[in-house]
Design an enzyme around this catalytic site. Structure first.
Site, PDB file in Angstrom:
ATOM      1  N   SER A  38      -7.060  -8.750  10.126  1.00  7.30           N
ATOM      2  CA  SER A  38      -8.143  -8.040   9.447  1.00  7.30           C
ATOM      3  C   SER A  38      -8.157  -8.416   7.971  1.00  7.30           C
ATOM      4  O   SER A  38      -7.213  -9.012   7.453  1.00  7.30           O
ATOM      5  CB  SER A  38      -7.958  -6.528   9.582  1.00  7.30           C
ATOM      6  OG  SER A  38      -7.064  -6.031   8.588  1.00  7.30           O
ATOM      7  N   ASP A  39      -9.227  -8.051   7.293  1.00  3.48           N
ATOM      8  CA  ASP A  39      -9.231  -8.120   5.837  1.00  3.48           C
ATOM      9  C   ASP A  39      -8.746  -6.770   5.305  1.00  3.48           C
ATOM     10  O   ASP A  39      -8.484  -5.828   6.058  1.00  3.48           O
ATOM     11  CB  ASP A  39     -10.632  -8.485   5.329  1.00  3.48           C
ATOM     12  CG  ASP A  39     -10.589  -9.176   3.967  1.00  3.48           C
ATOM     13  OD1 ASP A  39      -9.580  -9.049   3.253  1.00  3.48           O
ATOM     14  OD2 ASP A  39     -11.574  -9.842   3.610  1.00  3.48           O
ATOM     15  N   TRP A  40      -8.665  -6.667   4.008  1.00  4.70           N
ATOM     16  CA  TRP A  40      -8.054  -5.549   3.287  1.00  4.70           C
ATOM     17  C   TRP A  40      -8.634  -4.187   3.715  1.00  4.70           C
ATOM     18  O   TRP A  40      -9.817  -3.934   3.545  1.00  4.70           O
ATOM     19  CB  TRP A  40      -8.271  -5.767   1.803  1.00  4.70           C
ATOM     20  CG  TRP A  40      -7.530  -4.886   0.863  1.00  4.70           C
ATOM     21  CD1 TRP A  40      -7.952  -3.685   0.390  1.00  4.70           C
ATOM     22  CD2 TRP A  40      -6.268  -5.151   0.248  1.00  4.70           C
ATOM     23  NE1 TRP A  40      -7.026  -3.172  -0.480  1.00  4.70           N
ATOM     24  CE2 TRP A  40      -5.982  -4.053  -0.598  1.00  4.70           C
ATOM     25  CE3 TRP A  40      -5.356  -6.198   0.321  1.00  4.70           C
ATOM     26  CZ2 TRP A  40      -4.820  -3.984  -1.366  1.00  4.70           C
ATOM     27  CZ3 TRP A  40      -4.197  -6.133  -0.438  1.00  4.70           C
ATOM     28  CH2 TRP A  40      -3.934  -5.034  -1.269  1.00  4.70           C
ATOM     29  N   ASP A  81      -9.605  -2.926   6.385  1.00  7.41           N
ATOM     30  CA  ASP A  81     -10.821  -2.884   7.182  1.00  7.41           C
ATOM     31  C   ASP A  81     -10.696  -2.147   8.503  1.00  7.41           C
ATOM     32  O   ASP A  81     -11.718  -1.810   9.108  1.00  7.41           O
ATOM     33  CB  ASP A  81     -11.345  -4.301   7.411  1.00  7.41           C
ATOM     34  CG  ASP A  81     -12.111  -4.820   6.207  1.00  7.41           C
ATOM     35  OD1 ASP A  81     -12.628  -3.982   5.445  1.00  7.41           O
ATOM     36  OD2 ASP A  81     -12.182  -6.037   6.018  1.00  7.41           O
TER      37      ASP A  81
END
Length: 754
Positions: free
Chosen positions: A304-306, A308
């Site tokens: 995932s991104d930060w 998310d």
């Protein structure tokens, strides 16, 4: 000298290839067996931990940016079993600091845990090893795309991989493969531009260079294709906001770069923080499993991104609890959550497994991929910083490549009356907010996240003012600019009136300050009013004005640019950017960069070069229609030189071709001017009629040639029917029978597909 018969040589080559394939197969078999053996010994807690990624803040002492807190570190690895750590706290670290941090982490992971599973550390090294103190930074991707030189992309990525690996980090969150077709988006500078072929070629080249032939090599790091999918086209232009994208657009424009990246062997993928048509991508089983894995064949780790995962609850509101957010993302196909500032993902996923809502078999799918990545990177053999990797760091080579890349990215957009290059005796007034500071030359991910702290930059990094003074002499460069972008003196319209008789030219450096991600959001592409006022004041002097644009996305200049004879677009050229700008301004380098995006004239007209024909139709008078051309300020592919080039003898070896044929297209390119120079040669195609409305034209191939004055060379392109294919109404990629026009510069030929 005796020569070996060709048959014997072919047999030898075949034997080597066969032997190599056997070794590869054996290595894969050994890795798979090791992964399965380890997986069988792991507890549920360990498996959940492997899927958890936290930021370095969680293991540092409260009042320190670099000092490990042993209790916090052991909490992360021994109690929460985290599999990955990322990031820096605050700013870039020295190489020694990185080594201490990596050693402390791996000491706990490989010596104090039951199964001795090493940590895989991740970082955003997106235009050089930008989180290592004193590192050399390369132009951002948007400038690299302007070079039309994949070799420079490869070399900069290779050098970045070497230095990143030398720090002990083996996972790089790069490259961005989204298309730069929404210029309001604050991550535009991280893209390779608006075109499918350009992004696919540059992106896959970067991945292959980061990873090399073997991820265990001291020159390799795991690359990360990002952000899957549609992140770069937010409808509002704001970062991490919804996109509304048709299936046709996804298949025709957005998927091909990711498909190329998967074919290039990308080890990891990062997921789009936003949503497509109301569905957050982190919660989409269709995109993460059906498209990414089943259709594209991706086999690596999806992270995932930060924050998310939790944002499925807090922002997107498709999950009514944080636990449901975790369940949705894991069931969708996510392997690892960049949590990153707490252990909520670990705690909630563990609860879901114990409650029977997530099966252990589902965990095994992800953990198997994560363990394989760690084996592939050689972490199980040696998890510590490698002395052999340190020996390969070559700052002199990095500076050489950074300078070449910055030079080749420089894009001369306008040169009326040959106002450029400046005479070496020219007396210049240098003005504008970018003239005497370094941060705007670099922008995002430069020693700090926002790239806006000049104190963190190497003392050797030059400003445009310093570089121009070196070229013209202190006595020939007048400047009243401050060394901070927002300094009031940078916008003083009266500065041009001071000692006006003492200078011949005004070099005006406008554009954008440093920013990264959401803090770089804007509501209008038009340059800020204080910059427009500055430009108009410069024009009013009657002096010759040269505009240098230092920016990460196209900012509108149409209100004044007609009265400026010279315009140089520098993008975000980074470490050697100021020197490259000065070299071009004074003629020590002949510019050859060309636009990787369509530069708009108005904020409300974002027509791309590959527009559909109806986009160019105008009805300015009722019932009277005109068919226009590209309506922007400067077209995709535009870029001037201090010499002239001519294309002749554009030919195809076949005028009619079928499904199994490959066309050989040749063109003669000649330098008809008096200066040596490089030319980016682009091959476009125009499908005259099709079942889906055809584009005006599409880029299909590109190359770059270096020609001495008067020299000519033949450029060759191979074009298959699939190069001319498109997505039809049934969602299938097809090449339809009919006529195609092939275009190189101002020359065209017609070929027929049957």
């Amino acid at each position: 000298m005796r020569t070996r018969p060709l048959t014997a040589i072919y047999l030898m080559v075949g034997a080597l290839l066969w032997s190599s394939s056997l070794l590869f197969a054996q290595k894969k078999q050994d890795t798979d067996a090791a992964v399965e053996a380890l997986l069988s010994k792991m507890s549920v807690e360990e498996k959940v931990g492997q899927m958890t990624q936290v930021t370095i803040d969680l293991i540092l002492k409260d009042n320190s940016n670099t000092e490990i807190d042993q209790k916090k570190l052991e909490e992360a690895i021994l109690n929460k079993h985290v599999g990955s750590i990322l990031n820096v706290k605050g700013h870039a670290y020295s190489m020694d600091t990185w080594h201490k941090i990596q050693t402390a982490i791996q000491d706990v992971a490989t010596k104090k845990t039951a199964n001795k599973i090493p940590i895989v550390y991740g970082i955003d090294a997106i235009h050089g090893a930008n989180y290592i103190e004193g590192s050399v930074l390369y132009p951002h991707n948007i400038g690299m795309a302007a070079t039309r030189n994949p070799d420079l992309v490869a070399e900069s990525a290779r050098l970045t991989a070497i230095e990143t690996r030398a720090s002990g980090i083996r996972w790089n969150f790069d490259p961005v493969l989204g298309l730069g077709r929404q210029p309001l988006w604050s991550r535009f500078e991280e893209t390779f531009g608006e075109d499918v072929v350009l992004v696919s070629e540059m992106g896959s080249t970067a991945i292959e260079a980061y990873q090399g032939d073997d991820l265990q090599a001291f020159t390799s790091v795991a690359a990360c294709l990002k952000h899957f999918l549609g992140y770069s086209l937010p409808a509002s232009g704001k970062d991490r906001t919804p996109a509304y994208i048709t299936d046709y657009t996804i298949k025709e424009y957005l998927l091909p770069p990711f498909e190329a990246a998967v074919k290039s062997g990308a080890a990891t993928a990062m997921i789009n923080s936003g949503e497509i048509n109301g569905v957050p991508v982190h919660a989409s089983k269709y995109y993460l499993t059906e498209v990414l894995r089943n259709q594209l064949g991706f086999k690596g780790v999806a992270v995932s991104d930060w924050e998310d995962v939790i944002r499925l609850h807090t922002r997107h509101r498709v999950a009514d609890t944080p636990k449901e957010a975790v369940r949705l993302s894991v069931e969708a196909g996510l392997d690892m959550s960049m949590v990153p500032t707490d252990y909520s993902f670990y705690d909630l996923l563990l609860e879901l497994v114990k409650e029977g809502k997530i099966t252990e078999e589902r965990l095994d799918l992800s953990v198997r991929r994560i363990l394989k990545l760690k084996y592939d990177l050689g972490l199980f053999q040696n998890a510590y910083p490698e002395k052999e990797a340190m020996k390969l760091v070559d700052r002199a080579k990095e500076e050489e490549v950074a300078k070449t890349a910055a030079l080749e990215s420089m894009t001369l957009l306008k040169n009326e009356g040959n106002v450029l290059p400046l005479p070496k005796s020219a007396k210049v007034l240098l003005a504008g907010p970018s003239a005497n500071e370094v941060t705007s030359l670099h922008s995002s991910w430069s020693y700090v996240w926002q790239g806006n702290e000049a104190a963190m930059y190497p003392k050797t990094t030059k400003t445009i003012k310093q570089a121009l003074v070196e070229k013209l002499g202190q006595e020939n460069v007048i400047s009243y600019t401050g060394n901070k972008y927002e300094a009031a003196e940078n916008y003083d319209v009266n500065q041009f009136k001071k000692e006006a008789s003492k200078y011949d030219y005004i070099v005006l450096c406008l554009g954008e300050k440093a920013y990264a991600e959401s803090p770089g959001s804007i509501n209008d592409l038009t340059l800020p009013q204080e910059q427009i006022d500055l430009a108009k004041a410069a024009i009013a002097t009657g002096k010759k004005v040269i505009l240098v644009l230092v920016e990460g996305r196209p900012r509108i200049v149409s209100s004044f640019v007609d009265d400026i004879p010279g315009v140089l677009l520098a993008y975000r050229p980074s470490t050697k950017g100021a020197e490259a700008i000065a070299d071009v301004l004074v003629g020590d380098y002949n510019p050859n960069g060309i636009l990787p995006f369509s530069y708009p004239k108005y904020s409300g007209d974002l027509t791309k070069y590959d527009f559909k024909h109806s986009e160019a139709i105008r009805e300015n008078v009722p019932n009277q229609y005109t068919t226009g051309q590209y309506s922007g300020q400067w077209a995709f592919g535009h870029g001037l030189s201090y010499t002239t080039f001519e294309v002749t003898r554009l030919k195809s070896d076949k005028t009619t071709f079928g499904p199994t044929d490959v066309l050989t297209i040749t063109a003669t390119v000649k330098n008809t001017g008096k200066k040596d120079g490089k030319m980016a040669v682009e091959l476009y195609s125009s499908d005259l009629f099709a079942s889906i409305t055809p584009n005006n034209k599409r880029l299909r191939k590109f190359d770059k040639v270096n020609l001495k004055a008067g020299e000519e060379k033949t450029v060759t392109f191979k074009v298959s029917p699939m190069d001319l294919a498109f997505i039809n109404a049934e969602g299938k990629k097809v090449t339809e029978a009919g006529d195609f026009v092939l275009i190189v510069k101002d020359k065209t030929i017609k070929v027929t597909y049957k």
